[in-house]
Design a protein around this motif. Structure first.
Motif, PDB file in Angstrom:
ATOM      1  N   LYS A  29       0.841  -1.209   0.000  1.00 34.26           N
ATOM      2  CA  LYS A  29       0.000   0.000   0.000  1.00 34.26           C
ATOM      3  C   LYS A  29       0.873   1.255   0.000  1.00 34.26           C
ATOM      4  CE  LYS A  29      -3.516   2.463   2.723  1.00 34.26           C
ATOM      5  NZ  LYS A  29      -4.434   2.421   3.884  1.00 34.26           N
ATOM      6  N   ILE A  30       1.911   1.243   0.808  1.00 31.01           N
ATOM      7  CA  ILE A  30       2.814   2.388   0.893  1.00 31.01           C
ATOM      8  C   ILE A  30       3.566   2.573  -0.422  1.00 31.01           C
ATOM      9  CG2 ILE A  30       4.904   3.251   2.031  1.00 31.01           C
ATOM     10  CD1 ILE A  30       3.798   1.784   4.598  1.00 31.01           C
ATOM     11  N   ALA A  31       4.032   1.481  -1.002  1.00 27.51           N
ATOM     12  CA  ALA A  31       4.740   1.571  -2.284  1.00 27.51           C
ATOM     13  C   ALA A  31       3.846   2.187  -3.352  1.00 27.51           C
ATOM     14  CB  ALA A  31       5.218   0.188  -2.720  1.00 27.51           C
ATOM     15  N   LEU A  32       2.589   1.777  -3.383  1.00 25.37           N
ATOM     16  CA  LEU A  32       1.652   2.309  -4.367  1.00 25.37           C
ATOM     17  C   LEU A  32       1.394   3.794  -4.132  1.00 25.37           C
ATOM     18  CD1 LEU A  32      -0.316   1.970  -6.719  1.00 25.37           C
ATOM     19  CD2 LEU A  32      -2.041   1.181  -5.066  1.00 25.37           C
ATOM     20  N   GLY A  33       1.196   4.197  -2.888  1.00 28.05           N
ATOM     21  CA  GLY A  33       0.949   5.601  -2.595  1.00 28.05           C
ATOM     22  C   GLY A  33       2.121   6.483  -2.998  1.00 28.05           C
ATOM     23  N   ALA A  34       3.334   6.022  -2.693  1.00 29.18           N
ATOM     24  CA  ALA A  34       4.521   6.788  -3.081  1.00 29.18           C
ATOM     25  C   ALA A  34       4.629   6.876  -4.595  1.00 29.18           C
ATOM     26  CB  ALA A  34       5.769   6.141  -2.489  1.00 29.18           C
ATOM     27  N   PRO A  39      18.725   3.944 -18.296  1.00 26.90           N
ATOM     28  CA  PRO A  39      17.472   4.629 -17.950  1.00 26.90           C
ATOM     29  C   PRO A  39      16.307   4.238 -18.847  1.00 26.90           C
ATOM     30  CG  PRO A  39      19.305   6.175 -17.911  1.00 26.90           C
ATOM     31  CD  PRO A  39      19.837   4.886 -18.470  1.00 26.90           C
ATOM     32  N   LYS A  40      16.557   4.018 -20.131  1.00 32.48           N
ATOM     33  CA  LYS A  40      15.469   3.705 -21.071  1.00 32.48           C
ATOM     34  C   LYS A  40      14.851   2.336 -20.798  1.00 32.48           C
ATOM     35  CE  LYS A  40      18.617   1.944 -24.652  1.00 32.48           C
ATOM     36  NZ  LYS A  40      19.144   2.178 -26.022  1.00 32.48           N
ATOM     37  N   LEU A  41      15.538   1.497 -20.035  1.00 36.79           N
ATOM     38  CA  LEU A  41      14.997   0.178 -19.694  1.00 36.79           C
ATOM     39  C   LEU A  41      14.111   0.228 -18.450  1.00 36.79           C
ATOM     40  CD1 LEU A  41      18.090  -2.136 -20.331  1.00 36.79           C
ATOM     41  CD2 LEU A  41      16.166  -1.639 -21.858  1.00 36.79           C
ATOM     42  N   ARG A  42      14.141   1.341 -17.755  1.00 35.17           N
ATOM     43  CA  ARG A  42      13.284   1.470 -16.570  1.00 35.17           C
ATOM     44  C   ARG A  42      11.854   1.819 -16.993  1.00 35.17           C
ATOM     45  NH1 ARG A  42      17.589   5.686 -14.152  1.00 35.17           N
ATOM     46  NH2 ARG A  42      19.382   4.245 -14.154  1.00 35.17           N
ATOM     47  N   PRO A  43      10.862   1.353 -16.256  1.00 36.79           N
ATOM     48  CA  PRO A  43       9.475   1.756 -16.555  1.00 36.79           C
ATOM     49  C   PRO A  43       9.277   3.218 -16.165  1.00 36.79           C
ATOM     50  CG  PRO A  43       9.561   0.550 -14.489  1.00 36.79           C
ATOM     51  CD  PRO A  43      10.952   0.481 -15.067  1.00 36.79           C
ATOM     52  N   ASN A  44       8.246   3.855 -16.706  1.00 37.38           N
ATOM     53  CA  ASN A  44       7.893   5.168 -16.178  1.00 37.38           C
ATOM     54  C   ASN A  44       7.007   4.955 -14.949  1.00 37.38           C
ATOM     55  OD1 ASN A  44       5.103   4.923 -16.979  1.00 37.38           O
ATOM     56  ND2 ASN A  44       5.669   5.584 -19.048  1.00 37.38           N
ATOM     57  N   MET A  45       6.716   6.022 -14.227  1.00 41.75           N
ATOM     58  CA  MET A  45       6.012   5.853 -12.960  1.00 41.75           C
ATOM     59  C   MET A  45       4.557   5.435 -13.149  1.00 41.75           C
ATOM     60  SD  MET A  45       8.216   5.991 -10.584  1.00 41.75           S
ATOM     61  CE  MET A  45       7.006   5.743  -9.290  1.00 41.75           C
ATOM     62  N   ASN A  46       3.958   5.745 -14.271  1.00 35.56           N
ATOM     63  CA  ASN A  46       2.605   5.250 -14.522  1.00 35.56           C
ATOM     64  C   ASN A  46       2.601   3.732 -14.646  1.00 35.56           C
ATOM     65  OD1 ASN A  46       1.252   7.721 -14.466  1.00 35.56           O
ATOM     66  ND2 ASN A  46       1.724   8.149 -16.609  1.00 35.56           N
ATOM     67  N   GLU A  47       3.632   3.183 -15.291  1.00 31.50           N
ATOM     68  CA  GLU A  47       3.764   1.723 -15.369  1.00 31.50           C
ATOM     69  C   GLU A  47       3.988   1.129 -13.991  1.00 31.50           C
ATOM     70  OE1 GLU A  47       6.150   0.144 -18.882  1.00 31.50           O
ATOM     71  OE2 GLU A  47       6.790   2.239 -18.826  1.00 31.50           O
ATOM     72  N   VAL A  48       4.810   1.792 -13.192  1.00 30.86           N
ATOM     73  CA  VAL A  48       5.069   1.322 -11.834  1.00 30.86           C
ATOM     74  C   VAL A  48       3.765   1.271 -11.036  1.00 30.86           C
ATOM     75  CG1 VAL A  48       6.240   1.856  -9.659  1.00 30.86           C
ATOM     76  CG2 VAL A  48       7.455   2.139 -11.829  1.00 30.86           C
ATOM     77  N   VAL A  49       2.963   2.320 -11.165  1.00 30.74           N
ATOM     78  CA  VAL A  49       1.673   2.356 -10.464  1.00 30.74           C
ATOM     79  C   VAL A  49       0.812   1.172 -10.884  1.00 30.74           C
ATOM     80  CG1 VAL A  49      -0.521   3.598 -10.291  1.00 30.74           C
ATOM     81  CG2 VAL A  49       1.646   4.836 -10.043  1.00 30.74           C
ATOM     82  N   ARG A  50       0.732   0.908 -12.185  1.00 36.20           N
ATOM     83  CA  ARG A  50      -0.109  -0.205 -12.665  1.00 36.20           C
ATOM     84  C   ARG A  50       0.378  -1.547 -12.121  1.00 36.20           C
ATOM     85  NH1 ARG A  50      -0.209   2.997 -17.459  1.00 36.20           N
ATOM     86  NH2 ARG A  50       1.526   1.834 -18.378  1.00 36.20           N
ATOM     87  N   MET A  51       1.689  -1.750 -12.075  1.00 36.69           N
ATOM     88  CA  MET A  51       2.224  -3.014 -11.564  1.00 36.69           C
ATOM     89  C   MET A  51       1.971  -3.155 -10.062  1.00 36.69           C
ATOM     90  SD  MET A  51       5.772  -3.271 -13.775  1.00 36.69           S
ATOM     91  CE  MET A  51       6.150  -4.966 -13.306  1.00 36.69           C
ATOM     92  N   LEU A  52       2.073  -2.054  -9.342  1.00 37.72           N
ATOM     93  CA  LEU A  52       1.826  -2.120  -7.900  1.00 37.72           C
ATOM     94  C   LEU A  52       0.344  -2.297  -7.598  1.00 37.72           C
ATOM     95  CD1 LEU A  52       4.331   0.587  -6.666  1.00 37.72           C
ATOM     96  CD2 LEU A  52       4.376  -1.838  -6.074  1.00 37.72           C
ATOM     97  N   GLU A  53      -0.510  -1.785  -8.448  1.00 39.17           N
ATOM     98  CA  GLU A  53      -1.945  -2.005  -8.258  1.00 39.17           C
ATOM     99  C   GLU A  53      -2.278  -3.493  -8.326  1.00 39.17           C
ATOM    100  OE1 GLU A  53      -3.898   2.210  -9.808  1.00 39.17           O
ATOM    101  OE2 GLU A  53      -3.541   0.596 -11.249  1.00 39.17           O
ATOM    102  N   GLN A  54      -1.571  -4.232  -9.152  1.00 37.83           N
ATOM    103  CA  GLN A  54      -1.780  -5.684  -9.226  1.00 37.83           C
ATOM    104  C   GLN A  54      -1.406  -6.357  -7.913  1.00 37.83           C
ATOM    105  OE1 GLN A  54       0.354  -7.259 -12.592  1.00 37.83           O
ATOM    106  NE2 GLN A  54      -0.430  -5.703 -13.988  1.00 37.83           N
ATOM    107  N   LEU A  55      -0.451  -5.760  -7.188  1.00 36.63           N
ATOM    108  CA  LEU A  55      -0.001  -6.358  -5.931  1.00 36.63           C
ATOM    109  C   LEU A  55      -0.882  -5.978  -4.748  1.00 36.63           C
ATOM    110  CD1 LEU A  55       3.825  -5.981  -6.454  1.00 36.63           C
ATOM    111  CD2 LEU A  55       2.557  -8.120  -6.268  1.00 36.63           C
ATOM    112  N   GLN A  56      -1.934  -5.205  -4.991  1.00 41.54           N
ATOM    113  CA  GLN A  56      -2.902  -4.910  -3.939  1.00 41.54           C
ATOM    114  C   GLN A  56      -3.980  -5.986  -3.874  1.00 41.54           C
ATOM    115  OE1 GLN A  56      -1.935  -2.034  -2.204  1.00 41.54           O
ATOM    116  NE2 GLN A  56      -0.316  -2.110  -3.760  1.00 41.54           N
ATOM    117  N   ASP A  57      -3.945  -6.939  -4.795  1.00 40.97           N
ATOM    118  CA  ASP A  57      -4.948  -8.004  -4.875  1.00 40.97           C
ATOM    119  C   ASP A  57      -4.803  -8.943  -3.688  1.00 40.97           C
ATOM    120  OD1 ASP A  57      -6.601 -10.110  -5.458  1.00 40.97           O
ATOM    121  OD2 ASP A  57      -5.911 -10.372  -7.518  1.00 40.97           O
TER     122      ASP A  57
END
Length: 411
Positions: free
Chosen positions: A186-191, A343-361
């Motif tokens: 939850k904290i990771a997603l909020g950040a 740097p180009k291999l890193r996701p952007n933060m919108n992608e990070v948010v989407r991946m962390l949302e999956q981990l809230q399941d």
């Protein structure tokens, strides 16, 4: 103690260009009253001088005596954090007039008092007002007001009752309960949501100081990012990066930024990856008390993130059994991607948010027979191995409340 870098922030630098339809410019007393309302008001042309920044911030201007009274004369027992910037004091103000109030009444505040030691601190103080005085988002700490009187410079924030993520992850007292897996996700997603907002096209701000001590928590473990003294406007037009003097917190900074001073939003993504690795492992980004080869967390544990046989060795033993092997793999894969050297291999933060949302399941985060040890990994043939990404590294810090950085690293 870890280290930070110093900063060169131009007070006249514009912090943002507009506001999106969901979150945006803070409006008048709603902000000072700490409401969670958001605004779609368009942002006016950015102030360039110190006077314009202070006048256009819509923040409460406190007198020094008001804050002295609100914090009970800055009593030592009201200190809730301290660091390179100065001390942070707990206080109380009236929710309507913002006048000093009796302890236990009105609004609880955190008053950060600047050490009177140089111009650099003033620039960081002004940068906080420049950014937090103009931006409104549920995952950014609310700046209520400031004090500029003679040599006294203070910032007044909403008080965050659970303090910093740093304290919850690393304080090893008997009365401190380890953060659960669900709370960590939850904290990771909020950040991540807060950083994604800063990176949005409407705002275009690079935080530049993502670390556990700048991630604050309310009573429900909701995240508020704090300490914007090192924030920087992102590149505009056809520019790919911003060239700056290197600054931030040693241990969290992206390797390409450390090497070149070229700052991009992907620099923040790397720093977030370090924080995520700290959350998964329960270990600091840098700890000289560990064996020498383990001093740097990224250099030590990053190779484990892409190994099905070793990945669970990364995870904090205090939360064993609270997550499935599938969730562990997803979280490790995300951390590995954020920590890519390129740097180009890193996701952007919108992608990070989407991946962390999956981990809230809840189905992914519950107890699992595959969550215990390395043997389960070898049997888990159905779990794909995350692709390898690069390497990276540096050294860390700890603190407890807004603006309590460690020593700064100058380059």
């Amino acid at each position: 103690m870890g280290s930070c870098f110093s900063v060169r922030i131009k007070a006249e630098s514009p912090p943002h260009n507009g506001a999106n339809s969901k979150y945006g410019r803070r409006e008048g007393n709603d902000l000072c009253g700490l409401s969670s309302k958001v605004s779609s008001v368009s942002v006016p042309s950015t102030p360039r001088t110190e006077g314009e920044i202070l006048q256009s911030s819509n923040l409460k201007i406190f007198s020094y005596n008001e804050l002295k009274t609100a914090t009970r004369n800055f009593r030592p027992d009201s200190v809730v954090g301290e660091g390179g910037f100065g001390c942070v004091f707990k206080g109380w103000i009236d929710e309507h007039s913002f006048a000093p109030a009796k302890p236990g009444t009105g609004i609880v505040i955190a008053a950060k008092r600047l050490n009177q030691e140089g111009f650099q601190g003033h620039k960081e103080w002004l940068a906080e007002i420049n950014y937090l005085g103009g931006l409104d988002h549920p995952n950014l700490v609310k700046l209520i007001g400031y004090c500029l009187e003679d040599d006294q410079r203070l910032l007044v924030y909403e008080f965050m009752p659970k303090g910093s993520l740093d304290n919850h992850l690393f304080r090893r007292a008997s009365y401190v309960q380890p953060l659960s897996w669900n709370h960590r996700m939850k904290i990771a997603l909020g950040a991540a949501k807060g950083i994604a907002f800063l990176h949005s096209d409407e705002v275009k701000v690079i935080y530049r100081d993502i670390k556990t001590s700048n991630i604050l928590l309310d009573s429900n473990y909701n995240v508020k990012l704090s300490d914007f003294g090192l924030a920087k406007d992102g590149p505009t037009g056809d520019r790919s990066h911003v060239s700056t003097r290197v600054m931030g917190t040693y241990g969290y900074a992206a390797p390409e930024y450390m090497a070149t001073g070229h700052l991009t939003a992907r620099s923040d993504v790397y720093s977030f990856g370090v924080v995520l690795l700290e959350m998964l492992s329960g270990k600091r980004a840098v700890d000289d008390n560990r064996p020498q080869r383990e001093h740097n967390l990224v250099g030590w544990l990053k190779p484990y993130l892409t190994s099905k046989r070793k990945v669970l060795q990364v995870f904090d033993s205090r939360i064993e059994g609270q997550y499935s092997f599938s969730a562990a793999l997803k979280a490790a894969y995300l951390a590995s991607r954020c920590l890519a050297v390129e740097p180009k291999l890193r996701p952007n933060m919108n992608e990070v948010v989407r991946m962390l949302e999956q981990l809230q399941d809840p189905e992914d985060n519950g107890d699992s027979q595959n969550s215990g040890n390395g043997t389960c990994i070898e049997k888990s043939a159905s779990c794909p191995s995350p692709p390898n990404s690069g390497n990276g590294t540096r050294i860390e810090k700890a603190a407890s409340y807004p603006g309590t950085p460690a020593s700064h690293l100058h380059t």
